[in-house]
Design an enzyme around this catalytic site. Structure first.
Site, PDB file in Angstrom:
ATOM      1  N   ILE A   1      -2.052   8.693   7.384  1.00  0.00           N
ATOM      2  CA  ILE A   1      -2.732   8.067   8.521  1.00  0.00           C
ATOM      3  C   ILE A   1      -1.791   7.119   9.260  1.00  0.00           C
ATOM      4  O   ILE A   1      -1.760   7.068  10.483  1.00  0.00           O
ATOM      5  CB  ILE A   1      -3.982   7.293   8.056  1.00  0.00           C
ATOM      6  CG1 ILE A   1      -5.001   8.254   7.449  1.00  0.00           C
ATOM      7  CG2 ILE A   1      -4.610   6.521   9.226  1.00  0.00           C
ATOM      8  CD1 ILE A   1      -6.228   7.559   6.882  1.00  0.00           C
ATOM      9  N   GLY A   2      -1.020   6.354   8.509  1.00  0.00           N
ATOM     10  CA  GLY A   2      -0.112   5.408   9.149  1.00  0.00           C
ATOM     11  C   GLY A   2       0.526   4.484   8.134  1.00  0.00           C
ATOM     12  O   GLY A   2       0.287   4.584   6.930  1.00  0.00           O
TER      13      GLY A   2
ATOM     14  N   GLY B   1       1.394   0.367   7.238  1.00  0.00           N
ATOM     15  CA  GLY B   1       1.072  -1.035   7.511  1.00  0.00           C
ATOM     16  C   GLY B   1       2.052  -1.946   6.819  1.00  0.00           C
ATOM     17  O   GLY B   1       3.017  -1.499   6.188  1.00  0.00           O
ATOM     18  N   GLY B   2       1.801  -3.261   6.949  1.00  0.00           N
ATOM     19  CA  GLY B   2       2.720  -4.240   6.399  1.00  0.00           C
ATOM     20  C   GLY B   2       2.834  -4.180   4.889  1.00  0.00           C
ATOM     21  O   GLY B   2       3.846  -4.554   4.318  1.00  0.00           O
TER      22      GLY B   2
ATOM     23  N   VAL C   1      -0.869   4.310   4.420  1.00  0.00           N
ATOM     24  CA  VAL C   1      -2.280   4.655   4.326  1.00  0.00           C
ATOM     25  C   VAL C   1      -2.443   6.163   4.477  1.00  0.00           C
ATOM     26  O   VAL C   1      -1.881   6.769   5.396  1.00  0.00           O
ATOM     27  CB  VAL C   1      -3.113   3.924   5.402  1.00  0.00           C
ATOM     28  CG1 VAL C   1      -4.596   4.234   5.218  1.00  0.00           C
ATOM     29  CG2 VAL C   1      -2.873   2.413   5.328  1.00  0.00           C
TER      30      VAL C   1
ATOM     31  N   LYS D   1      -4.829   3.217   0.612  1.00  0.00           N
ATOM     32  CA  LYS D   1      -3.660   2.395   0.919  1.00  0.00           C
ATOM     33  C   LYS D   1      -2.813   2.288  -0.332  1.00  0.00           C
ATOM     34  O   LYS D   1      -3.282   1.844  -1.378  1.00  0.00           O
ATOM     35  CB  LYS D   1      -4.095   1.008   1.397  1.00  0.00           C
ATOM     36  CG  LYS D   1      -2.956   0.139   1.897  1.00  0.00           C
ATOM     37  CD  LYS D   1      -3.511  -1.146   2.507  1.00  0.00           C
ATOM     38  CE  LYS D   1      -2.415  -1.983   3.113  1.00  0.00           C
ATOM     39  NZ  LYS D   1      -2.960  -3.221   3.750  1.00  0.00           N
TER      40      LYS D   1
ATOM     41  N   ASP E   1      -4.970 -12.875   9.771  1.00  0.00           N
ATOM     42  CA  ASP E   1      -4.117 -11.891  10.454  1.00  0.00           C
ATOM     43  C   ASP E   1      -4.965 -11.023  11.378  1.00  0.00           C
ATOM     44  O   ASP E   1      -4.801  -9.802  11.418  1.00  0.00           O
ATOM     45  CB  ASP E   1      -3.381 -11.031   9.424  1.00  0.00           C
ATOM     46  CG  ASP E   1      -2.182 -10.296  10.034  1.00  0.00           C
ATOM     47  OD1 ASP E   1      -1.693 -10.750  11.093  1.00  0.00           O
ATOM     48  OD2 ASP E   1      -1.746  -9.283   9.466  1.00  0.00           O
TER      49      ASP E   1
END
Length: 232
Positions: free
Chosen positions: A94-95, A97-98, A102, A117, A210
Site C-alpha cells: 500500500i505504501g 510510512g515513517g 504498509v 504495518k 503528528d
C-alpha cells in the site's frame, strides 16, 4: 505515551496556542518565550515543557520522509506480496510510512482484509523502535471512535513486528487536496470529524502529536479516519 492531567477545553486551548507559538522559536529563545507566555503559572509552563520535550525526544520521527528514504534503501524484506506473516496473507504493498511499510493483507482465519504495518528488520535492532511501534498499537487500540482507525492485532513473527488494522478504502487528505480545492462544506466536514476524534483522544489522555494530511484518510463515503499513532 504522553498522558496529561484532565483539563478544561479553555485550558487546553491556551496550552495549544502557547505551544504552537513557542515551538516556532529557537531552543535558545524558548525560556524567554515561556516566561512571557506563562508568567507565574508554573503548571501551565510544565505542561508546555512536557510537550516540547516529547517533541525533541521524537527527533527525526517527526519527519518521516527521512526514514522513508532509509526504508527504500533496505534490502528486500521477506514480507512481500504472496508471502505470509503468521495468519496474514500479503496481497499487495500500500505504501511506506515513517515506521515501516504498509501492506494490504488477508486474515485467513477471520476471512477479512486488513492493513498490515510491518516494522523493517533494520529497526528491530533498536529496542526503542519496537517500544514506539507497540505504543502506536496501544494508543490506537485504547480509543473507540468511528473516526479513528481500528487496531485488530499487534505481534511478531520471528523478528518481524506488525500491526494489523482495518483496511480503509479511500485517499489521504493530502491526495484529496492535491486533486483540487475542497468545497467549503467538504472541508468543514473533514475538520469536524477530525476534531471529534481528537477530542475523544484528548479526553483519554492521548495526544496524537503528528496530525497532518498524510495521516488523515478519507473513505469513499466521506468518513474520515485518523491513523498513525506512532508519536502518541
Amino acid at each position: 505515551m504522553t498522558v496529561l492531567p484532565s483539563m478544561s477545553p479553555e485550558r487546553w486551548t491556551r496550552v495549544a496556542d502557547i505551544y504552537d507559538t513557542v515551538v516556532q522559536v529557537s531552543p535558545e529563545a524558548r525560556e524567554r518565550a515561556l516566561d512571557e507566555a506563562c508568567g507565574d503559572d508554573e503548571d501551565l509552563r510544565l505542561e508546555i515543557q512536557s510537550l516540547l520535550e516529547a517533541r525533541d525526544e521524537a527527533g527525526s520521527f517527526l519527519y518521516p520522509e527521512e526514514l522513508c528514504s532509509h526504508i527504500r534503501e533496505l534490502p528486500e524484506s521477506e514480507v512481500a506480496p504472496g508471502s505470509t506473516l503468521g495468519r496474514y496473507k500479503i496481497l499487495s504493498s500500500i505504501g511506506t510510512g515513517g515506521m515501516g511499510q504498509v501492506f494490504l493483507a488477508r486474515d485467513v482465519e477471520l476471512k477479512r482484509q486488513v492493513a498490515l504495518k510491518v516494522l523493517p528488520l533494520r529497526f528491530t535492532l533498536d529496542e526503542e523502535n519496537i517500544l514506539r511501534f507497540r505504543r502506536e498499537a496501544r494508543a490506537a487500540s485504547a480509543l473507540n471512535h468511528p473516526n479513528i482507525v481500528t487496531v485488530y492485532d499487534v505481534g511478531e513473527n520471528g523478528r518481524t513486528w506488525f500491526i494489523a488494522t482495518e483496511f480503509i478504502e479511500g485517499k489521504t487528505l493530502r491526495s484529496r487536496i492535491e486533486e483540487g480545492r475542497l468545497e467549503t462544506g467538504a472541508a468543514l466536514d473533514i475538520a469536524l470529524q477530525c476534531a471529534r476524534a481528537l477530542a475523544v483522544a484528548h479526553q483519554a489522555g492521548i495526544v496524537h502529536r503528528d496530525v497532518k494530511p498524510e495521516n488523515i484518510l478519507v473513505r469513499c463515503d466521506g468518513v474520515v479516519k485518523i491513523v498513525d499513532f506512532g508519536l502518541a
